[in-house]
Scaffold this motif. Sequence first.
Motif, PDB file in Angstrom:
ATOM      1  N   MET A   1       0.849  -1.172   0.000  1.00 15.26           N
ATOM      2  CA  MET A   1       0.000   0.000   0.000  1.00 15.26           C
ATOM      3  C   MET A   1       0.892   1.231   0.000  1.00 15.26           C
ATOM      4  SD  MET A   1      -2.370   1.432   3.108  1.00 15.26           S
ATOM      5  CE  MET A   1      -3.787   0.435   2.829  1.00 15.26           C
ATOM      6  N   ARG A   2       0.595   2.180  -0.868  1.00 14.20           N
ATOM      7  CA  ARG A   2       1.367   3.428  -0.937  1.00 14.20           C
ATOM      8  C   ARG A   2       0.440   4.596  -0.668  1.00 14.20           C
ATOM      9  NH1 ARG A   2       5.712   5.328  -5.503  1.00 14.20           N
ATOM     10  NH2 ARG A   2       6.325   7.256  -4.483  1.00 14.20           N
ATOM     11  N   LYS A   3       0.941   5.522   0.110  1.00 11.39           N
ATOM     12  CA  LYS A   3       0.157   6.698   0.465  1.00 11.39           C
ATOM     13  C   LYS A   3       1.049   7.924   0.337  1.00 11.39           C
ATOM     14  CE  LYS A   3      -2.613   8.555   4.196  1.00 11.39           C
ATOM     15  NZ  LYS A   3      -3.241   8.356   5.475  1.00 11.39           N
ATOM     16  N   THR A   4       0.539   8.964  -0.302  1.00  7.67           N
ATOM     17  CA  THR A   4       1.236  10.245  -0.377  1.00  7.67           C
ATOM     18  C   THR A   4       0.544  11.190   0.585  1.00  7.67           C
ATOM     19  OG1 THR A   4       1.793   9.848  -2.685  1.00  7.67           O
ATOM     20  CG2 THR A   4       1.958  12.124  -1.894  1.00  7.67           C
ATOM     21  N   ILE A   5       1.318  11.895   1.380  1.00  5.01           N
ATOM     22  CA  ILE A   5       0.735  12.790   2.375  1.00  5.01           C
ATOM     23  C   ILE A   5       1.207  14.222   2.119  1.00  5.01           C
ATOM     24  CG2 ILE A   5       0.517  10.978   4.123  1.00  5.01           C
ATOM     25  CD1 ILE A   5       3.076  12.115   5.378  1.00  5.01           C
ATOM     26  N   ASP A   6       0.555  15.163   2.787  1.00  5.70           N
ATOM     27  CA  ASP A   6       0.902  16.574   2.638  1.00  5.70           C
ATOM     28  C   ASP A   6       1.807  17.080   3.755  1.00  5.70           C
ATOM     29  OD1 ASP A   6      -0.598  16.864   0.320  1.00  5.70           O
ATOM     30  OD2 ASP A   6      -2.427  17.289   1.453  1.00  5.70           O
ATOM     31  N   THR A   7       2.038  16.246   4.755  1.00  6.19           N
ATOM     32  CA  THR A   7       2.812  16.660   5.921  1.00  6.19           C
ATOM     33  C   THR A   7       4.296  16.395   5.702  1.00  6.19           C
ATOM     34  OG1 THR A   7       0.942  16.042   7.301  1.00  6.19           O
ATOM     35  CG2 THR A   7       3.052  16.347   8.412  1.00  6.19           C
ATOM     36  N   ARG A   8       5.110  17.393   5.957  1.00 11.31           N
ATOM     37  CA  ARG A   8       6.550  17.209   5.836  1.00 11.31           C
ATOM     38  C   ARG A   8       7.029  16.329   6.987  1.00 11.31           C
ATOM     39  NH1 ARG A   8       8.363  19.262   2.111  1.00 11.31           N
ATOM     40  NH2 ARG A   8      10.286  20.359   1.917  1.00 11.31           N
ATOM     41  N   PHE A   9       8.078  15.542   6.742  1.00  6.74           N
ATOM     42  CA  PHE A   9       8.597  14.701   7.813  1.00  6.74           C
ATOM     43  C   PHE A   9       9.283  15.571   8.854  1.00  6.74           C
ATOM     44  CE2 PHE A   9      12.971  14.789   6.330  1.00  6.74           C
ATOM     45  CZ  PHE A   9      12.867  14.840   4.950  1.00  6.74           C
ATOM     46  N   ALA A  10       9.197  15.122  10.106  1.00 10.16           N
ATOM     47  CA  ALA A  10       9.729  15.910  11.212  1.00 10.16           C
ATOM     48  C   ALA A  10      11.208  15.636  11.453  1.00 10.16           C
ATOM     49  CB  ALA A  10       8.941  15.624  12.487  1.00 10.16           C
ATOM     50  N   CYS A 107       7.713  -2.885  -1.767  1.00  9.48           N
ATOM     51  CA  CYS A 107       6.679  -2.669  -0.749  1.00  9.48           C
ATOM     52  C   CYS A 107       5.307  -2.419  -1.369  1.00  9.48           C
ATOM     53  CB  CYS A 107       7.081  -1.531   0.184  1.00  9.48           C
ATOM     54  SG  CYS A 107       8.435  -1.992   1.306  1.00  9.48           S
ATOM     55  N   GLU A 108       5.270  -1.736  -2.503  1.00  7.70           N
ATOM     56  CA  GLU A 108       3.977  -1.512  -3.182  1.00  7.70           C
ATOM     57  C   GLU A 108       3.353  -2.835  -3.621  1.00  7.70           C
ATOM     58  OE1 GLU A 108       3.813   2.804  -5.296  1.00  7.70           O
ATOM     59  OE2 GLU A 108       5.063   1.310  -6.279  1.00  7.70           O
ATOM     60  N   ALA A 109       4.188  -3.815  -3.960  1.00  4.10           N
ATOM     61  CA  ALA A 109       3.701  -5.116  -4.432  1.00  4.10           C
ATOM     62  C   ALA A 109       3.359  -6.060  -3.275  1.00  4.10           C
ATOM     63  CB  ALA A 109       4.751  -5.766  -5.325  1.00  4.10           C
ATOM     64  N   LEU A 114       3.610  -1.017   3.846  1.00  2.00           N
ATOM     65  CA  LEU A 114       3.108   0.358   3.761  1.00  2.00           C
ATOM     66  C   LEU A 114       4.263   1.252   3.342  1.00  2.00           C
ATOM     67  CD1 LEU A 114       1.012   2.646   4.422  1.00  2.00           C
ATOM     68  CD2 LEU A 114       1.902   2.578   6.769  1.00  2.00           C
ATOM     69  N   VAL A 115       4.004   2.116   2.369  1.00  2.10           N
ATOM     70  CA  VAL A 115       4.975   3.127   1.940  1.00  2.10           C
ATOM     71  C   VAL A 115       4.289   4.480   2.036  1.00  2.10           C
ATOM     72  CG1 VAL A 115       6.406   4.017   0.057  1.00  2.10           C
ATOM     73  CG2 VAL A 115       6.035   1.550   0.277  1.00  2.10           C
ATOM     74  N   VAL A 116       4.905   5.401   2.742  1.00  3.33           N
ATOM     75  CA  VAL A 116       4.379   6.763   2.824  1.00  3.33           C
ATOM     76  C   VAL A 116       5.403   7.702   2.208  1.00  3.33           C
ATOM     77  CG1 VAL A 116       3.704   8.653   4.356  1.00  3.33           C
ATOM     78  CG2 VAL A 116       2.897   6.332   4.811  1.00  3.33           C
ATOM     79  N   LEU A 128       7.509   0.211   5.450  1.00  4.81           N
ATOM     80  CA  LEU A 128       7.505  -0.880   6.418  1.00  4.81           C
ATOM     81  C   LEU A 128       6.914  -2.109   5.753  1.00  4.81           C
ATOM     82  CD1 LEU A 128       6.230   1.910   7.957  1.00  4.81           C
ATOM     83  CD2 LEU A 128       6.667   0.458   9.905  1.00  4.81           C
ATOM     84  N   SER A 129       7.470  -3.269   6.067  1.00  2.90           N
ATOM     85  CA  SER A 129       6.979  -4.523   5.510  1.00  2.90           C
ATOM     86  C   SER A 129       7.041  -5.592   6.592  1.00  2.90           C
ATOM     87  CB  SER A 129       7.849  -4.937   4.324  1.00  2.90           C
ATOM     88  OG  SER A 129       7.443  -6.190   3.830  1.00  2.90           O
ATOM     89  N   ALA A 130       5.941  -6.333   6.790  1.00  5.78           N
ATOM     90  CA  ALA A 130       5.870  -7.369   7.819  1.00  5.78           C
ATOM     91  C   ALA A 130       5.787  -8.750   7.182  1.00  5.78           C
ATOM     92  CB  ALA A 130       4.661  -7.132   8.716  1.00  5.78           C
ATOM     93  N   ALA A 131       6.235  -9.776   7.938  1.00  5.55           N
ATOM     94  CA  ALA A 131       6.213 -11.148   7.438  1.00  5.55           C
ATOM     95  C   ALA A 131       6.202 -12.122   8.613  1.00  5.55           C
ATOM     96  CB  ALA A 131       7.431 -11.417   6.564  1.00  5.55           C
ATOM     97  N   VAL A 132       5.758 -13.346   8.357  1.00  2.52           N
ATOM     98  CA  VAL A 132       5.802 -14.421   9.347  1.00  2.52           C
ATOM     99  C   VAL A 132       7.189 -15.049   9.308  1.00  2.52           C
ATOM    100  CG1 VAL A 132       4.860 -16.686   9.959  1.00  2.52           C
ATOM    101  CG2 VAL A 132       3.345 -14.897   9.129  1.00  2.52           C
TER     102      VAL A 132
END
Length: 161
Positions: A1-10, A107-109, A114-116, A128-132
């Motif tokens: 999952m990819r998400k583009t946000i408007d908030t600058r990273f801190a 990560c998109e695949a 999750l990719v932000v 971030l990517s999770a797995a068993v």
Amino acid sequence: MRKTIDTRFADSRAADLSLAYGLRPLPALGTHKVTLGGFTVELRVLGASHQVVLGDWSETVACLPDRPGALPSSEEQVVGDHVVRFAARCGHPADFAEEVSSVIAACEADPDALVVEFPGSPLAVTALSAAVVDGGVAWQTWHAYPQAGELVWTKSVVTPR
């Protein structure tokens, strides 16, 4: 999952990142909850990096106001009936754009990732990517700092004791 946000990273550089366990869930800019091998894992991208919530426990890698920056290269901790193994490294890949683009594509695949993307550069991402794994669960994270050409990678593995 990819998400583009408007908030600058801190956070602005890898050296400011620190590791903390057990913090309450912090405000997230993007989240993705996955269930893997009986574990529910919430992947969270913060304005100051990432947090992973597993049950009532959390791992936070971020620029935290009350902690000095400096990720350990490795660490092991017992949490209840589980062992948590953490590893991190920071590098300056020779081809930063290619390396980060490869992480983004992988990560998109992945339905358990999750990719932000932060504003200013398509390479300013936290992924971030999770797995068993071996009766437990693991996650990897990538924090890309295009302004410095830095890529921080972390991996955590949680297994029964």
